[in-house]
Scaffold this active site. Sequence first.
Site, PDB file in Angstrom:
ATOM      1  N   HIS A  84       1.255  -1.179   0.378  1.00  0.00           N
ATOM      2  CA  HIS A  84      -0.347   0.499   0.019  1.00  0.00           C
ATOM      3  C   HIS A  84       0.806   1.519   0.409  1.00  0.00           C
ATOM      4  CE1 HIS A  84      -4.204  -2.339   0.466  1.00  0.00           C
ATOM      5  NE2 HIS A  84      -3.524  -3.615   1.021  1.00  0.00           N
ATOM      6  N   ASP A 201     -12.342  -4.884   0.152  1.00  0.00           N
ATOM      7  CA  ASP A 201     -10.660  -6.226   0.024  1.00  0.00           C
ATOM      8  C   ASP A 201     -12.070  -7.101   0.603  1.00  0.00           C
ATOM      9  OD1 ASP A 201      -9.588  -8.085   1.299  1.00  0.00           O
ATOM     10  OD2 ASP A 201      -9.290  -6.686   3.274  1.00  0.00           O
ATOM     11  N   SER A 373      -4.643 -14.668   9.378  1.00  0.00           N
ATOM     12  CA  SER A 373      -4.437 -13.784   8.158  1.00  0.00           C
ATOM     13  C   SER A 373      -5.016 -12.413   8.853  1.00  0.00           C
ATOM     14  CB  SER A 373      -5.760 -14.017   7.151  1.00  0.00           C
ATOM     15  OG  SER A 373      -5.902 -12.837   6.104  1.00  0.00           O
ATOM     16  N   HIS A 375      -7.184 -10.196   7.045  1.00  0.00           N
ATOM     17  CA  HIS A 375      -8.088 -10.107   6.419  1.00  0.00           C
ATOM     18  C   HIS A 375      -9.407 -10.638   7.024  1.00  0.00           C
ATOM     19  CE1 HIS A 375      -5.225  -8.464   3.337  1.00  0.00           C
ATOM     20  NE2 HIS A 375      -4.907  -9.415   3.382  1.00  0.00           N
TER      21      HIS A 375
END
Length: 560
Positions: A84, A201, A373, A375
């Site tokens: 990012h 996402d 993770s 995410h």
Amino acid sequence: MNERFKDKNVNSKLRFIPLGGNGQVTKNMYVYEYGKDIIIIDCGMGFPSEIMYGVDMVIPDISYLNDKRDRIRAIFITHGHEDHIGALPYLIDKLSAPIYATKLTIGLMKIRLKEQNKLSFTKFHQVEPRRQYQVGNFKVEPIQLSHSIPDSVAYAVTTPVGTVIHTGDYKFDQTPVDGKTTDEARLGELGSKGVLALMSDCLRSEKPGRTLSESVIQENFEKVIKSAKGRVLITTFSSNVSRMQQAINASVKYGRKVCIVGRSMEQNARTASELSYLSIPKDLLVKMEKVDKVPDKNITIIIAGSQGQPGSALARIANSDHQWLYIKAGDEIIFSADPIPGNQDAVYEMIDNLSRLGAHVYYSDITSDFHVSGHGAQEELKLMLTLTKPRFVVPISAMYRQMRQYSLLAQSIGIPQENVLITDEGAIIEFSHNSAKIVGEIETTNIFVDGIGVGDVGSIVLRDRKVLAEEGIVVVIVTVDKARNKLQGDPDIVSRGFVYMKESEKLIKESQDVVKKSIQSNGKIKNWLAVREKVTSDLSRFLYKKTARRPMVIPVIVGV
Ligand SMILES: [Zn+2]
């Protein structure tokens, strides 16, 4: 005003263009355009694939912005991960816009920009969640999120057509390391006011349930650190400040000192601790030169190189060529990161070598105790959708299959299929206050960074590298008597990566004959360019017939 805008009458619409991130997970960069104003969210790097020989990293193609630079009002960054922020040092001088980000994210960006002497190219504005920042026609509000690095935010972007929420990476972790949970209340408030679109996402849209909390990692670190009789080495991404904190906490609890090894890891730890995002008790840290002075059972080494990067501290230790550190029988090594696709071979080779040196290694195939993770899985992605109640949904930052799964997930909670817009990099989506449409596409390509060169390695150079890597090279040196236009002596043949010359005398001899015949067939030579082409094609054909290989053939003609 720009004529094109008048013609297409797009100044009353919001445009969204992914310049990366969609269809490849990394290299996140998104353009928002309203009227004559542009803002950018994120500016990340991508990892080269195995066929990108010698390429260090991939960055987004910003050609679309070339003639619009004076319209870029700001760059907003969601969090400090490389995918990012990593392209900023290569693009900031071309974008020349101020950067808005949270405190830790700014700290991590400054390290990268300083390394490349680009710090002076931009101004930083530190943002706080629940505040609004007006840039041109855009009103932008950061929203606190939990991820695997502290200080992550989403951005709610409001223009006259409505509010869109750009999530960046997130999960709904109830017990994150820094205690800052995803701001469900604010997301819900925005949802009840009306959200035009959610850019979400969706990397883990294939995984049912919820992603485990980061807090399980600390308990598992503690178990190993408590029972280990010797040293414990923990490796993770150098930007994973939360994981470093957990390793430090567990070490403090069981009376171990800590040594942080690896340049980027040390820099990130120093910055995070200066900004109070990493708490390191006084006198805890030990320099690596002094590690041997501490009893084995009293030291934890946090070390860079979890992806098997050549030259990283852990890779050097695995190859027994680190200046200060080496593996002792009984060392326990924890991989607190999954290998990124493409890095598996390097990681496994390193694990093999560490095991051979006598270490006990914990890695993802034998235990999932040490990595979760950053995410969210399906239930969390659905929670984001139900909180924000968007009219339209655009999955971002994932492979096509994951965006497709996300679309099914959105439909399962009542969002019509036609309101989910799956796009590849370069697609242009236009929003009005009640519509969203893919209206076109811009051309983008991968820009490669190799050494100090940016964009100078293109598809032709890569094609050559592929041939060199897979087939090798044959160089033919022909000496000619220029005055008489005649071949002088036998051609020299040199090869690398094709055949072992010493054991291929016959083939070399025959190749020399092919080259001589090829040149002599031209009679009295006038056009040396044509001769070069003929030698190349004759020799290539001969070598293929003999070996079924197609090495790169380069004739060099030397006139005397
Ligand atoms: Zn991230």
